[in-house]
Design a protein around this motif. Sequence first.
Motif, PDB file in Angstrom:
ATOM      1  N   UNK A   1      -0.370 -37.748 -12.381  1.00 27.17           N
ATOM      2  CA  UNK A   1      -0.975 -38.772 -11.534  1.00 27.17           C
ATOM      3  C   UNK A   1      -0.563 -38.475 -10.095  1.00 27.17           C
ATOM      4  N   UNK A   2      -1.447 -38.804  -9.174  1.00 26.27           N
ATOM      5  CA  UNK A   2      -1.170 -38.544  -7.766  1.00 26.27           C
ATOM      6  C   UNK A   2      -1.258 -39.837  -6.969  1.00 26.27           C
ATOM      7  N   UNK A   3      -0.610 -39.834  -5.831  1.00 27.35           N
ATOM      8  CA  UNK A   3      -0.704 -40.924  -4.865  1.00 27.35           C
ATOM      9  C   UNK A   3      -1.397 -40.347  -3.637  1.00 27.35           C
ATOM     10  N   UNK A   4      -2.428 -41.038  -3.193  1.00 24.75           N
ATOM     11  CA  UNK A   4      -3.204 -40.608  -2.035  1.00 24.75           C
ATOM     12  C   UNK A   4      -2.928 -41.504  -0.841  1.00 24.75           C
ATOM     13  N   UNK A   5      -3.025 -40.935   0.355  1.00 25.53           N
ATOM     14  CA  UNK A   5      -2.957 -41.724   1.577  1.00 25.53           C
ATOM     15  C   UNK A   5      -4.082 -41.260   2.491  1.00 25.53           C
ATOM     16  N   UNK A   6      -4.945 -42.191   2.891  1.00 23.33           N
ATOM     17  CA  UNK A   6      -4.963 -43.590   2.500  1.00 23.33           C
ATOM     18  C   UNK A   6      -5.454 -43.729   1.060  1.00 23.33           C
ATOM     19  N   UNK A   7      -4.989 -44.801   0.373  1.00 25.69           N
ATOM     20  CA  UNK A   7      -5.415 -45.018  -1.016  1.00 25.69           C
ATOM     21  C   UNK A   7      -6.912 -45.328  -1.079  1.00 25.69           C
ATOM     22  N   UNK A   8      -7.484 -45.117  -2.236  1.00 23.35           N
ATOM     23  CA  UNK A   8      -8.907 -45.412  -2.472  1.00 23.35           C
ATOM     24  C   UNK A   8      -9.823 -44.699  -1.480  1.00 23.35           C
ATOM     25  N   UNK A   9      -9.452 -43.489  -1.138  1.00 21.84           N
ATOM     26  CA  UNK A   9     -10.253 -42.726  -0.181  1.00 21.84           C
ATOM     27  C   UNK A   9     -10.536 -41.344  -0.741  1.00 21.84           C
ATOM     28  N   UNK A  10     -11.759 -40.898  -0.603  1.00 20.82           N
ATOM     29  CA  UNK A  10     -12.101 -39.544  -1.032  1.00 20.82           C
ATOM     30  C   UNK A  10     -11.551 -38.500  -0.068  1.00 20.82           C
ATOM     31  N   UNK A  11     -11.130 -38.932   1.099  1.00 18.72           N
ATOM     32  CA  UNK A  11     -10.600 -38.025   2.099  1.00 18.72           C
ATOM     33  C   UNK A  11      -9.089 -38.138   2.226  1.00 18.72           C
ATOM     34  N   UNK A  12      -8.441 -38.810   1.273  1.00 12.36           N
ATOM     35  CA  UNK A  12      -6.998 -38.988   1.325  1.00 12.36           C
ATOM     36  C   UNK A  12      -6.248 -37.698   1.039  1.00 12.36           C
ATOM     37  N   UNK A  13      -5.028 -37.659   1.488  1.00 10.65           N
ATOM     38  CA  UNK A  13      -4.137 -36.532   1.223  1.00 10.65           C
ATOM     39  C   UNK A  13      -3.218 -36.892   0.076  1.00 10.65           C
ATOM     40  N   UNK A  14      -2.911 -35.914  -0.763  1.00 18.44           N
ATOM     41  CA  UNK A  14      -1.934 -36.130  -1.816  1.00 18.44           C
ATOM     42  C   UNK A  14      -0.561 -36.195  -1.171  1.00 18.44           C
ATOM     43  N   UNK A  15       0.128 -37.322  -1.383  1.00 20.35           N
ATOM     44  CA  UNK A  15       1.457 -37.487  -0.808  1.00 20.35           C
ATOM     45  C   UNK A  15       2.547 -37.483  -1.876  1.00 20.35           C
ATOM     46  N   UNK A  16       2.137 -37.637  -3.142  1.00 15.21           N
ATOM     47  CA  UNK A  16       3.116 -37.612  -4.226  1.00 15.21           C
ATOM     48  C   UNK A  16       2.408 -37.299  -5.535  1.00 15.21           C
ATOM     49  N   UNK A  17       3.167 -36.700  -6.443  1.00 13.82           N
ATOM     50  CA  UNK A  17       2.648 -36.404  -7.780  1.00 13.82           C
ATOM     51  C   UNK A  17       3.757 -36.646  -8.791  1.00 13.82           C
ATOM     52  N   UNK A  18       3.367 -37.234  -9.900  1.00 13.06           N
ATOM     53  CA  UNK A  18       4.263 -37.394 -11.040  1.00 13.06           C
ATOM     54  C   UNK A  18       3.565 -36.792 -12.246  1.00 13.06           C
TER      55      UNK A  18
END
Length: 143
Positions: free
Chosen positions: A31-48
Amino acid sequence: IYLRYFRKVKSMPQRILQKTADIDYSQDMAIVVLSPPDSYEGSIIAIGQWIADPRENGHNIPELAFQVRDDWQGEGLGSFLLKKITAIAKVMGVPRLKADVLSSNAAMNYIFQKSGIPFTKRSDFGVISYTFDLESAPLSLQN
């Protein structure tokens, strides 16, 4: 990267990239965390993720791992990812997960020890090996 792979890495070897990117969602999970969340243009900022070793014919304990981008450290993403990924594992019937953490990685050791998930641990040569018992974990992990 050092806290995840226990060494400085100038470039990521192909086998590690392959293992990280090729997720079989019946045996492995990411699973990944995106910033900004809920965005198709977000950057991956964390992965578990957890990864099962196919060489062990289903008798292994999948390895749990996290990576949080340096500029997002200390924002609670490690705790968030641990809660979410262990909840998924519990629902999927994964009985145990394991993780190796450098003893000097105080933040990750704190997250694991305060998680509320029953675990055993052992320490060898500066590495703490955790085994989490998801079958005994509280049901609240599923929320």
